[in-house]
Design a protein around this motif. Structure first.
Motif, short mmCIF file in Angstrom:
data_model
loop_
_atom_site.label_atom_id
_atom_site.label_comp_id
_atom_site.label_asym_id
_atom_site.label_seq_id
_atom_site.Cartn_x
_atom_site.Cartn_y
_atom_site.Cartn_z
N THR A 20 1.08 -0.97 0.06
CA THR A 20 0.11 0.45 0.26
C THR A 20 1.34 1.42 -0.33
OG1 THR A 20 -0.20 0.31 2.50
CG2 THR A 20 -2.04 -0.90 1.31
N GLY A 25 0.78 6.38 -9.49
CA GLY A 25 -0.26 6.20 -10.08
C GLY A 25 -0.68 5.15 -11.34
N ALA A 28 -1.54 1.76 -9.40
CA ALA A 28 -2.93 1.83 -8.44
C ALA A 28 -4.14 1.94 -9.47
CB ALA A 28 -2.83 3.67 -7.61
N ARG A 29 -3.54 2.39 -10.29
CA ARG A 29 -5.42 1.54 -11.80
C ARG A 29 -5.04 0.58 -12.41
NH1 ARG A 29 -2.50 6.28 -14.71
NH2 ARG A 29 -2.05 5.52 -16.52
N GLU A 50 -10.49 -4.27 -6.41
CA GLU A 50 -11.02 -3.03 -5.71
C GLU A 50 -10.42 -3.05 -3.91
OE1 GLU A 50 -14.70 -1.36 -7.36
OE2 GLU A 50 -14.34 0.30 -5.46
N ILE A 52 -10.10 0.31 -1.09
CA ILE A 52 -9.40 1.88 -0.65
C ILE A 52 -8.05 1.85 -0.29
CG2 ILE A 52 -10.62 3.78 -0.23
CD1 ILE A 52 -12.85 3.01 -1.15
N ASP A 54 -5.78 4.81 2.15
CA ASP A 54 -6.54 6.75 2.54
C ASP A 54 -7.28 7.45 1.19
OD1 ASP A 54 -3.86 6.20 4.29
OD2 ASP A 54 -2.57 6.66 2.67
N GLY A 55 -8.87 6.79 1.51
CA GLY A 55 -9.58 7.59 0.64
C GLY A 55 -9.48 7.56 -1.02
N VAL A 56 -8.28 6.50 -1.31
CA VAL A 56 -8.57 6.94 -2.60
C VAL A 56 -8.53 5.55 -3.36
CG1 VAL A 56 -6.94 6.98 -4.89
CG2 VAL A 56 -6.56 8.61 -2.76
N ARG A 57 -9.50 5.34 -4.37
CA ARG A 57 -9.70 3.92 -4.84
C ARG A 57 -8.90 3.52 -5.84
NH1 ARG A 57 -15.06 1.71 -5.03
NH2 ARG A 57 -16.16 4.10 -4.49
N GLN A 58 -8.47 2.12 -5.19
CA GLN A 58 -7.47 1.58 -5.92
C GLN A 58 -8.02 0.20 -7.18
OE1 GLN A 58 -3.97 1.14 -3.93
NE2 GLN A 58 -2.99 3.37 -4.06
#
Ligand SMILES: [Zn+2]
Ligand SMILES: [Zn+2]
Length: 109
Positions: A20, A25, A28-29, A50, A52, A54-58
């Motif tokens: 994590t 970037g 992450a995607r 999928e 999340i 730190d609040g970001v969807r990966q």
């Protein structure tokens, strides 16, 4: 009436140890392998699901060798602690999922 949660397969992101920190970037995607950062092709990548962070969807993906290796290690760890996998030939759902991933990792890309 409340809809029951589907007894779906355990999410891969929860089965494997997926980094994590220091995730780019592209990782992450799912453009690069989440473990070795190699660029992934559609056929050579395994979708890890999928999550999340730190609040970001990966949407992390792994190349076959990394996924297979990580799944195999997780399978060995899991089998030690899981009575079902140790005593019953079939094993539990989690064991199945890890076996499947290990095989996917070994399959030729
Ligand atoms: Zn990799
Ligand atoms: Zn098990």
């Amino acid at each position: 009436m409340k809809q029951a949660t589907a007894p779906a397969a355990v999410a891969t992101v929860e089965l494997l140890t997926i980094p994590t920190e220091g995730v780019t970037g592209r990782q992450a995607r799912g453009a690069d392998c989440i473990w070795c950062a190699d660029p992934l092709t559609a056929g050579g990548a395994i979708l890890l699901g999928e999550r999340i962070v730190d609040g970001v969807r990966q949407f992390p993906r792994g190349c076959r060798p990394c996924t297979g290796r990580t799944a195999y290690r997780a399978l060995l760890d899991h089998a030690q602690d899981c009575a079902t996998c140790r005593t019953e030939g079939g094993g539990c759902d989690k064991g199945h999922a890890l076996q499947r991933l290990t095989k996917q990792g070994r399959a030729a890309a």
